[in-house]
Design an enzyme around this catalytic site. Structure first.
Site, PDB file in Angstrom:
ATOM      1  N   GLU A  50       0.829  -1.195   0.000  1.00 19.59           N
ATOM      2  CA  GLU A  50       0.000   0.000   0.000  1.00 19.59           C
ATOM      3  C   GLU A  50       0.874   1.260   0.000  1.00 19.59           C
ATOM      4  OE1 GLU A  50      -3.621   1.730   2.854  1.00 19.59           O
ATOM      5  OE2 GLU A  50      -2.314   0.107   3.552  1.00 19.59           O
ATOM      6  N   LYS A 116      -9.297   2.419  -2.612  1.00 23.24           N
ATOM      7  CA  LYS A 116      -9.599   1.804  -1.314  1.00 23.24           C
ATOM      8  C   LYS A 116     -10.959   2.267  -0.815  1.00 23.24           C
ATOM      9  CE  LYS A 116      -7.386   1.228   3.247  1.00 23.24           C
ATOM     10  NZ  LYS A 116      -6.172   1.568   4.034  1.00 23.24           N
ATOM     11  N   CYS A 152      -5.642  -3.228   1.887  1.00 28.91           N
ATOM     12  CA  CYS A 152      -5.499  -3.264   3.345  1.00 28.91           C
ATOM     13  C   CYS A 152      -6.827  -3.448   4.087  1.00 28.91           C
ATOM     14  CB  CYS A 152      -4.762  -2.008   3.810  1.00 28.91           C
ATOM     15  SG  CYS A 152      -3.993  -2.203   5.450  1.00 28.91           S
ATOM     16  N   LYS A 185      -0.024  -9.385  16.332  1.00 30.52           N
ATOM     17  CA  LYS A 185      -0.718  -8.939  15.117  1.00 30.52           C
ATOM     18  C   LYS A 185      -0.591  -9.955  13.976  1.00 30.52           C
ATOM     19  CE  LYS A 185      -2.820  -5.555  12.747  1.00 30.52           C
ATOM     20  NZ  LYS A 185      -2.160  -4.256  12.492  1.00 30.52           N
ATOM     21  N   GLY A 329      23.311   6.752  27.191  1.00 33.50           N
ATOM     22  CA  GLY A 329      23.760   6.848  28.567  1.00 33.50           C
ATOM     23  C   GLY A 329      23.551   5.504  29.239  1.00 33.50           C
ATOM     24  N   GLY A 333      21.936  -0.324  34.618  1.00 30.99           N
ATOM     25  CA  GLY A 333      20.629  -0.904  34.879  1.00 30.99           C
ATOM     26  C   GLY A 333      20.095  -1.653  33.672  1.00 30.99           C
TER      27      GLY A 333
END
Length: 589
Positions: A50, A116, A152, A185, A329, A333
């Site tokens: 599309e 569409k 779609c 999905k 950075g 952690g």
């Protein structure tokens, strides 16, 4: 050569490509290259995603006449290159308003334009803002075959263009897509496509784009299904691909004309008109060999899907934005560690710079663990202490802050010193800063504006903290070793902005927090229902939902990040910043 009882098979190629929004020239080259590839493979038809000419979604570029004209000019080049083949190409028409269209091209001519019909206007989609809807469901007679084409959203409706095209004699339907990824999905799509193919008794050829575009990432996973709904061919996820299959179609004049639409369904009012358009048969294919095999890429497991979505989304955002290198950075952690792992896999470890910025509150193990992670991946590593910089900020504010108690403002000076350092390095060396906050932090406002939120792209912005741990463990399993040091995974999370600080000083435990956030943010469950129907802790619900509501102004200023859940912060969830609505969390019994 193997043929059906009625003649040779109809060969379909699906070009699962990665277009870039606005790069019409580059997209056109990509399309023409794949048309040539389909010609070399002796395909009868090749289909593209599309709006592949412009990239998807082009958003307000569609308001520019020059943009639409450039797309139409590109289409003329594609038409000229389409010899001895039929090509289905997604593009916006140069009309006012435009249509989201599929050009049906055959042997150097534009045969027709499919427009569409269903325009999605929910979640991340706002196509009604830009496009006019079509109202015709044509069928194309291509050589011995009758082929329907739609776009779609049109395939998602039980009573829609596919039903009408079947009623007009379609044996196969080509559906072109720009369908973005979220968790689960691919399986959801396949279930729907299986039902649609089996209900209509047609071959269903579903082609989807791949690649990242701002917050969205498209996972490809193109597939071809037979009239029973079984998958004949399947493309890769999160990678370019080219899928070819031979469809054993009967001769067009032997196709039964059975309608499967319900004339009483009001949805069908838009589909009463259809055309059967006859196209000259493609010549020169009668002696080709049948395919020796058909591609059948195995679907990824759930964690593999998410990790690859993060990698592809990061890779394309960085590179399509004109960057080649990134800076992170690295705190020691789990969040920054996962971000660094994704960035290294997306961009190559040599293109990622990690910087440790310790303060007086930073434990030695934070720097040691950060260095170990970089050594494991081969990522360059630098240490820039911030204690003197943060002290200079405090000294500059001393007179204004006199007589007040130290607290969050002083703590956040450290985070903002780190943000300034990262942005300075970005400016100096042209590296994009990748922010490291997760969805749980962004949801509750547990992040510092212009500090750890600083950056051009937030890689794990849509990843809840509990999923961060799952992905880190999954990455180690793939590596066959603790490439993300186990010490980082096992350590209780802390911002290290004061002595002995832990995240749980400010937030509920993440295994309590994340289910509340999933219910409130992604499913709009009310605080009352969370407590009364889901059995969540009342105090935690009241506390967390309040934090979510008061932190919208922070999230609105955050960098974009890869969407991997059904509802992500950003264009997917749009709430007013100034908002006095109070959910039913007060005075709950």
């Amino acid at each position: 050569m193997t043929t059906t009882a009625h003649g040779r098979p109809f060969r379909v190629a699906l070009a699962q490509i990665n277009p870039t929004v606005g790069d019409i020239e580059g997209n056109t080259r990509l399309i023409i290259d794949h048309i040539q590839r389909a010609q070399d493979a002796q395909a009868d038809l090749v289909a593209f995603p599309e709006l592949c000419v412009t990239g998807y979604p082009p958003e307000d570029l569609l308001y520019k006449d020059s943009f639409l004209q450039a797309a139409d000019d590109a289409l003329q080049q594609i038409i000229h290159a389409s010899h001895n083949i039929t090509a289905i190409v997604g593009y916006p028409t140069p009309t006012t308003p435009p249509y989201n269209a599929a050009a049906v091209i055959h042997n150097g001519q534009l045969i027709d334009v499919y427009r569409k019909i269903f325009l999605p206007n929910y979640s991340v989609f706002d196509e009604e803002r830009y496009f006019a809807p079509g109202d015709t469901s044509p069928v194309y007679h291509i050589g011995p075959a009758r082929i329907g084409v739609n776009v779609c959203e049109d395939i998602w409706f039980d009573n829609g263009p596919t039903n009408v095209q079947k009623a007009a004699g379609a044996q196969a339907v080509i559906n072109i897509n720009g369908s973005p990824y979220y968790r689960g999905k691919r399986a959801l799509r396949q279930d729907m496509l299986t039902r649609r193919a089996a209900h209509n008794g047609v071959f269903l050829c579903y082609v989807n784009m791949v690649g990242g575009q701002d917050e969205l990432v498209f996972d490809g996973a193109s597939m071809i299904l037979d009239p029973r709904g079984s998958v004949l061919a399947a493309g890769k996820q999160f990678d370019d691909d080219f899928i070819i299959a031979d469809l054993p179609l009967a001769q067009a004049d032997e196709v039964p004309q059975t309608a499967v639409i319900d004339p009483k369904d009001p949805l069908n009012a838009a589909f009463k008109d259809y055309n059967v358009i006859f196209v000259t048969a493609i010549e020169g294919r009668a002696d080709r060999d049948s395919l020796s095999e058909t591609q059948h890429a195995a679907p990824m497991d759930p964690l593999e899907e998410v990790y690859n979505a993060l990698v592809k989304g990061t890779q394309d955002y960085v590179r399509k934005s004109g960057f080649s290198q990134a800076i992170i950075g690295l705190s020691g952690g789990i969040d920054s560690a996962l971000t660094a792992a994704v960035a290294a896999d997306a961009l190559g470890p040599e293109n990622v710079l990690c910087v440790s910025m310790p303060s007086q509150y930073t434990a030695d193990r934070s720097v040691t663990d950060a260095r170990a992670l970089c050594d494991n991946f081969g990522i360059p590593f630098e240490i820039i202490p911030i204690e003197d910089m943060a002290a200079a900020y405090r000294d500059g504010l001393r007179s204004l802050f006199a007589g007040t108690q130290e607290g969050v403002a002083e703590e956040n000076l450290q985070a903002r010193a780190r943000g300034n350092i990262l942005m300075a390095i970005s400016n100096k060396f042209g590296r994009i800063v990748l922010a490291t906050g997760n969805k749980s932090e962004y949801a509750t406002g547990y992040a510092t504006l212009y500090g750890d939120m600083a950056g051009g792209f937030a890689v794990i912005k849509d990843v809840p903290k509990t999923l961060v741990y799952e992905l880190a463990n999954w990455r180690n399993e793939q590596a066959g070793r603790d490439i993300i040091p186990q010490e980082i995974i096992d350590r209780p999370p802390t911002a290290e902005l004061r002595e002995n600080q832990l995240d749980e000083d400010s937030l509920p435990p993440y295994d309590v927090l994340d289910p509340i956030l999933e219910a409130y943010v992604e499913r709009d469950v009310s605080p009352k229902d969370m407590i009364e129907k889901l059995g969540f802790d009342k105090d935690a619900v009241q506390r967390v939902t309040r934090l979510v509501d008061i932190s919208e102004y922070k999230r609105r200023q955050a960098a974009p990040g890869v969407k991997i859940t059904e509802r992500a912060f950003g264009k997917d969830r749009r709430l007013p910043i100034v908002n006095q609505f109070k959910p039913d969390r007060e005075n709950l019994q």
